[in-house]
Design an enzyme around this catalytic site. Structure first.
Site, mmCIF file in Angstrom:
data_model
loop_
_atom_site.group_PDB
_atom_site.id
_atom_site.type_symbol
_atom_site.label_atom_id
_atom_site.label_comp_id
_atom_site.label_asym_id
_atom_site.label_seq_id
_atom_site.Cartn_x
_atom_site.Cartn_y
_atom_site.Cartn_z
ATOM 1 N N CYS A 81 1.122 -1.554 -0.269
ATOM 2 C CA CYS A 81 0.526 0.058 0.010
ATOM 3 C C CYS A 81 0.612 0.842 -0.081
ATOM 4 O O CYS A 81 1.973 2.028 -0.660
ATOM 5 C CB CYS A 81 -0.887 0.564 0.959
ATOM 6 S SG CYS A 81 -2.491 0.800 0.831
ATOM 7 N N ARG A 114 -2.269 7.700 -6.320
ATOM 8 C CA ARG A 114 -2.391 7.276 -5.023
ATOM 9 C C ARG A 114 -3.972 7.366 -5.125
ATOM 10 O O ARG A 114 -4.780 8.330 -5.540
ATOM 11 C CB ARG A 114 -1.810 7.925 -4.013
ATOM 12 C CG ARG A 114 -0.309 7.913 -3.844
ATOM 13 C CD ARG A 114 -0.574 9.829 -3.253
ATOM 14 N NE ARG A 114 -0.472 9.208 -1.208
ATOM 15 C CZ ARG A 114 -0.144 10.401 -0.718
ATOM 16 N NH1 ARG A 114 0.245 11.159 -1.196
ATOM 17 N NH2 ARG A 114 -0.529 10.061 0.317
ATOM 18 N N ARG A 143 -7.654 2.712 1.315
ATOM 19 C CA ARG A 143 -7.339 4.173 0.318
ATOM 20 C C ARG A 143 -6.400 3.547 -0.138
ATOM 21 O O ARG A 143 -5.142 4.267 -0.152
ATOM 22 C CB ARG A 143 -6.858 5.145 0.906
ATOM 23 C CG ARG A 143 -8.250 5.870 2.240
ATOM 24 C CD ARG A 143 -8.350 7.211 3.112
ATOM 25 N NE ARG A 143 -7.235 8.137 1.516
ATOM 26 C CZ ARG A 143 -6.731 8.950 2.565
ATOM 27 N NH1 ARG A 143 -5.667 8.678 2.863
ATOM 28 N NH2 ARG A 143 -6.749 9.431 1.828
ATOM 29 N N HIS A 178 -3.151 -4.817 2.202
ATOM 30 C CA HIS A 178 -2.321 -5.154 3.221
ATOM 31 C C HIS A 178 -2.809 -6.982 3.088
ATOM 32 O O HIS A 178 -3.562 -7.062 4.235
ATOM 33 C CB HIS A 178 -3.587 -4.741 3.711
ATOM 34 C CG HIS A 178 -3.195 -2.774 4.056
ATOM 35 N ND1 HIS A 178 -2.487 -2.178 4.827
ATOM 36 C CD2 HIS A 178 -3.520 -1.929 2.996
ATOM 37 C CE1 HIS A 178 -2.544 -0.856 4.374
ATOM 38 N NE2 HIS A 178 -2.928 -1.351 3.825
ATOM 39 N N GLU A 180 -1.034 -8.052 5.248
ATOM 40 C CA GLU A 180 -0.749 -8.192 6.964
ATOM 41 C C GLU A 180 -1.825 -7.895 7.958
ATOM 42 O O GLU A 180 -2.090 -8.958 8.744
ATOM 43 C CB GLU A 180 0.221 -7.688 7.727
ATOM 44 C CG GLU A 180 -0.152 -6.126 7.862
ATOM 45 C CD GLU A 180 -0.220 -4.844 6.372
ATOM 46 O OE1 GLU A 180 -0.218 -4.993 4.989
ATOM 47 O OE2 GLU A 180 -0.545 -4.022 6.838
HETATM 48 N N1 GLN Z 1 -3.882 6.488 1.206
HETATM 49 C C1 GLN Z 1 -2.365 6.379 1.764
HETATM 50 C C2 GLN Z 1 -1.557 6.748 0.551
HETATM 51 O O1 GLN Z 1 -1.578 7.451 -0.120
HETATM 52 C C3 GLN Z 1 -2.102 4.057 1.755
HETATM 53 C C4 GLN Z 1 -2.880 4.218 2.868
HETATM 54 C C5 GLN Z 1 -2.539 2.794 3.095
HETATM 55 O O2 GLN Z 1 -1.018 2.676 3.022
HETATM 56 N N2 GLN Z 1 -3.253 2.315 3.138
HETATM 57 O O3 GLN Z 1 -0.065 7.379 1.234
#
Ligand code: GLN
Length: 201
Positions: A81, A114, A143, A178, A180
């Site tokens: 992420c 992002r 996100r 994610h 994890e």
């Molecule tokens: N939205 C976050 C970013 O742009 C990433 C989100 C996440 O790691 N769950 O850094």
């Protein structure tokens, strides 16, 4: 097989969960906050969190060059992420207060966008078909970024709704989601294999 010694970048974000999952597979894990913590590691996980915050803390702790050197010396890296954003060569969608620009390690030939799946309320989980896994992987997206472009030499390992969400380039692994945060340890096992593989002569 003896499991490799892995670092988890522990500045911000979901590093404890990575640590637990890697330890459950028998790996020795060190939390990395300072350049000296990288000594003797075969792999480093850059967790999810907030990529601009992690980037700022990496500057505060003088970690940018040591992490690049660690990879140049053969260390495997896995960005999940926010971590995937930090691995990418090109980052789109950085907030205007950063001038639309964002620091990254630029080690993996990817363009990421992002927050591409929408806002926080749009976080979701879904079973994901992953190349090399027999059954779907339960993927949690928070996100999440999408990988908009991959260069030559980057292998796409999974897509969600047509968008690339898991990719590999040599000893570099990037996931939008994610792994994890679920009980499924198969992607952590894959990273341990990557980190333990002998370096090409
Ligand atoms: N939205 C976050 C970013 O742009 C990433 C989100 C996440 O790691 N769950 O850094």
């Amino acid at each position: 097989m003896t499991q490799p010694h892995i670092g988890v970048l522990a500045l911000q974000g979901a590093f404890r969960e990575h640590r637990q999952r890697l330890e459950s597979l028998g790996a020795r894990v060190t939390e990395v906050r300072l350049p000296a913590d990288l000594a003797g590691l075969q792999g480093l996980v850059i967790p999810g969190g907030e990529s601009t915050t992690i980037a700022r803390l990496m500057a505060d702790y003088a970690l940018w060059a040591p992490v690049r050197d660690f990879h140049a010396a053969g260390g495997a890296l896995w960005g999940t992420c926010a971590g995937a954003i930090l691995l990418a060569r090109e980052v789109h969608g950085a907030p205007p207060q950063f001038g639309g620009q964002q620091d990254s390690l630029a080690l993996m030939d990817l363009t990421v966008r992002r927050n591409a799946f929408g806002r926080q309320v749009d976080s979701f989980h879904t079973p994901l078909q992953v190349q090399g896994l027999d059954t779907p992987f339960p993927a949690v997206f928070i996100r999440a970024p999408v990988i908009e472009r991959v260069g030559e030499g980057v292998e796409v390992l999974a897509r969600h709704a047509g968008q690339i969400v898991l990719a590999r380039q040599g000893r570099l692994l990037a996931s939008s989601f994610h792994p994890e945060l679920t009980a499924d340890a198969r992607l952590h096992a894959l990273f341990l294999d990557l980190a333990a593989a002998p370096l090409p002569a």
